[in-house]
Design a protein around this motif. Structure first.
Motif, mmCIF file in Angstrom:
data_model
loop_
_atom_site.group_PDB
_atom_site.id
_atom_site.type_symbol
_atom_site.label_atom_id
_atom_site.label_comp_id
_atom_site.label_asym_id
_atom_site.label_seq_id
_atom_site.Cartn_x
_atom_site.Cartn_y
_atom_site.Cartn_z
ATOM 1 N N HIS A 1 0.832 -1.212 0.000
ATOM 2 C CA HIS A 1 0.000 0.000 0.000
ATOM 3 C C HIS A 1 0.867 1.263 0.000
ATOM 4 C CE1 HIS A 1 -3.529 -2.505 1.674
ATOM 5 N NE2 HIS A 1 -3.579 -2.439 0.366
ATOM 6 N N TYR A 2 1.968 1.222 0.760
ATOM 7 C CA TYR A 2 2.878 2.372 0.762
ATOM 8 C C TYR A 2 3.474 2.598 -0.623
ATOM 9 C CZ TYR A 2 2.987 3.307 5.817
ATOM 10 O OH TYR A 2 2.672 3.666 7.095
ATOM 11 N N PHE A 3 3.864 1.506 -1.278
ATOM 12 C CA PHE A 3 4.431 1.637 -2.619
ATOM 13 C C PHE A 3 3.392 2.193 -3.593
ATOM 14 C CE2 PHE A 3 8.372 -0.955 -2.171
ATOM 15 C CZ PHE A 3 9.207 -0.043 -2.794
ATOM 16 N N LYS B 1 2.026 9.346 -5.845
ATOM 17 C CA LYS B 1 2.498 10.674 -5.458
ATOM 18 C C LYS B 1 3.749 11.078 -6.236
ATOM 19 C CE LYS B 1 0.778 10.712 -0.698
ATOM 20 N NZ LYS B 1 1.190 10.668 0.722
ATOM 21 N N GLY B 2 4.410 10.095 -6.865
ATOM 22 C CA GLY B 2 5.619 10.396 -7.625
ATOM 23 C C GLY B 2 6.836 10.638 -6.752
ATOM 24 N N LEU B 3 6.957 9.937 -5.617
ATOM 25 C CA LEU B 3 8.097 10.105 -4.716
ATOM 26 C C LEU B 3 9.354 9.492 -5.330
ATOM 27 C CD1 LEU B 3 6.344 9.269 -1.325
ATOM 28 C CD2 LEU B 3 6.714 11.515 -2.354
ATOM 29 N N ASP B 4 10.408 10.295 -5.439
ATOM 30 C CA ASP B 4 11.621 9.896 -6.161
ATOM 31 C C ASP B 4 12.314 8.664 -5.577
ATOM 32 O OD1 ASP B 4 11.253 11.990 -7.899
ATOM 33 O OD2 ASP B 4 12.505 13.360 -6.717
ATOM 34 N N LYS B 5 12.618 8.710 -4.292
ATOM 35 C CA LYS B 5 13.403 7.626 -3.683
ATOM 36 C C LYS B 5 12.672 6.276 -3.752
ATOM 37 C CE LYS B 5 16.307 6.738 0.349
ATOM 38 N NZ LYS B 5 16.725 7.215 1.662
ATOM 39 N N PRO B 6 11.394 6.202 -3.352
ATOM 40 C CA PRO B 6 10.683 4.922 -3.475
ATOM 41 C C PRO B 6 10.585 4.428 -4.918
ATOM 42 C CG PRO B 6 9.505 6.338 -1.966
ATOM 43 C CD PRO B 6 10.580 7.172 -2.607
ATOM 44 N N ILE B 7 10.398 5.351 -5.859
ATOM 45 C CA ILE B 7 10.305 4.941 -7.269
ATOM 46 C C ILE B 7 11.640 4.395 -7.751
ATOM 47 C CG2 ILE B 7 9.995 5.798 -9.630
ATOM 48 C CD1 ILE B 7 7.797 7.638 -8.491
ATOM 49 N N GLU C 1 9.830 2.071 6.262
ATOM 50 C CA GLU C 1 10.461 3.240 6.881
ATOM 51 C C GLU C 1 10.955 4.220 5.825
ATOM 52 O OE1 GLU C 1 13.447 1.462 9.394
ATOM 53 O OE2 GLU C 1 12.025 1.115 11.014
ATOM 54 N N MET C 2 11.542 3.710 4.743
ATOM 55 C CA MET C 2 12.051 4.563 3.685
ATOM 56 C C MET C 2 10.915 5.350 3.033
ATOM 57 S SD MET C 2 12.455 4.464 -0.063
ATOM 58 C CE MET C 2 12.259 2.748 -0.390
ATOM 59 N N ILE C 3 9.812 4.683 2.734
ATOM 60 C CA ILE C 3 8.692 5.363 2.094
ATOM 61 C C ILE C 3 8.043 6.361 3.050
ATOM 62 C CG2 ILE C 3 6.427 5.058 1.021
ATOM 63 C CD1 ILE C 3 7.443 2.376 -0.063
ATOM 64 N N GLU C 4 7.916 5.986 4.334
ATOM 65 C CA GLU C 4 7.341 6.909 5.298
ATOM 66 C C GLU C 4 8.197 8.180 5.418
ATOM 67 O OE1 GLU C 4 7.018 4.617 8.934
ATOM 68 O OE2 GLU C 4 4.897 4.210 8.562
ATOM 69 N N SER C 5 9.524 8.011 5.503
ATOM 70 C CA SER C 5 10.386 9.183 5.649
ATOM 71 C C SER C 5 10.343 10.049 4.386
ATOM 72 C CB SER C 5 11.825 8.778 5.976
ATOM 73 O OG SER C 5 12.418 8.123 4.870
ATOM 74 N N GLU C 6 10.277 9.416 3.223
ATOM 75 C CA GLU C 6 10.177 10.163 1.967
ATOM 76 C C GLU C 6 8.842 10.892 1.874
ATOM 77 O OE1 GLU C 6 11.728 11.352 -1.832
ATOM 78 O OE2 GLU C 6 12.678 10.432 -0.090
ATOM 79 N N SER C 7 7.784 10.239 2.329
ATOM 80 C CA SER C 7 6.452 10.870 2.293
ATOM 81 C C SER C 7 6.417 12.094 3.205
ATOM 82 C CB SER C 7 5.373 9.883 2.740
ATOM 83 O OG SER C 7 5.244 8.839 1.804
ATOM 84 N N LYS C 8 7.029 11.984 4.381
ATOM 85 C CA LYS C 8 7.045 13.108 5.327
ATOM 86 C C LYS C 8 7.890 14.246 4.766
ATOM 87 C CE LYS C 8 6.216 10.284 9.369
ATOM 88 N NZ LYS C 8 6.786 9.639 10.543
ATOM 89 N N LYS D 1 8.228 15.084 1.658
ATOM 90 C CA LYS D 1 7.533 15.720 0.534
ATOM 91 C C LYS D 1 6.355 16.570 0.984
ATOM 92 C CE LYS D 1 9.618 14.212 -3.212
ATOM 93 N NZ LYS D 1 9.993 14.960 -4.368
ATOM 94 N N GLN D 2 5.936 16.411 2.232
ATOM 95 C CA GLN D 2 4.748 17.154 2.704
ATOM 96 C C GLN D 2 5.074 18.574 3.043
ATOM 97 O OE1 GLN D 2 3.085 14.846 5.900
ATOM 98 N NE2 GLN D 2 2.208 13.358 4.509
#
Length: 136
Positions: A71-73, A79-85, A126-133, A135-136
């Motif tokens: 779900h995070y992915f 959202k187009g988050l660079d690091k997770p992509i 953790e990586m996606i959560e930190s990237e999401s935070k 970008k906010q």
């Protein structure tokens, strides 16, 4: 429930008073019940049950982590988050799956699960959560 527990406890106490445990053991010994052998097999059975239960619990935890990471992915892709992509693209290359960036957003839950299933899911989350935070 407390009434049931009390009734059971009273019944056991009454039984023990009526038939002392030593009398019961002597009676069973006369009937050729070997407590040591019986206890060893019971211990083995209990260990097998505990092991099976741990496997089930671990499998459920792993499945829950996989679902969360999936779900995070999906959210990160939308959202187009660079690091997770970038991380996801790397996983795709490792798994030798052919996808283009434009099609990443079209991946369904099962496809994402298949790509990330053998990875460290906690690190991914953790990586996606930190990237999401970030970008906010």
């Amino acid at each position: 429930m407390d009434k049931l527990k009390k009734t059971i406890k009273d019944s056991i106490t009454n039984f023990e008073q009526s038939y002392p445990i030593e009398t019961v053991r002597e009676s069973l010994a006369e009937a050729c019940v070997d407590f040591k052998t019986r206890n060893a097999s019971q211990d083995k059975f209990i260990k097998q049950l505990r092991f099976a239960l741990k496997i089930k619990v671990n499998r459920e935890k792993q499945e829950e982590l996989l679902l969360t990471a999936t779900h995070y992915f999906q959210d990160a892709l939308h959202k187009g988050l660079d690091k997770p992509i970038a991380f996801f693209n790397n996983l795709i290359k490792q798994n030798k799956v052919n996808f283009q960036y434009s099609k990443l957003k079209e991946l369904n839950e099962e496809e994402i699960k298949e790509i990330i299933k053998d990875q460290n899911l906690i690190e991914i989350i953790e990586m996606i959560e930190s990237e999401s935070k970030g970008k906010q």
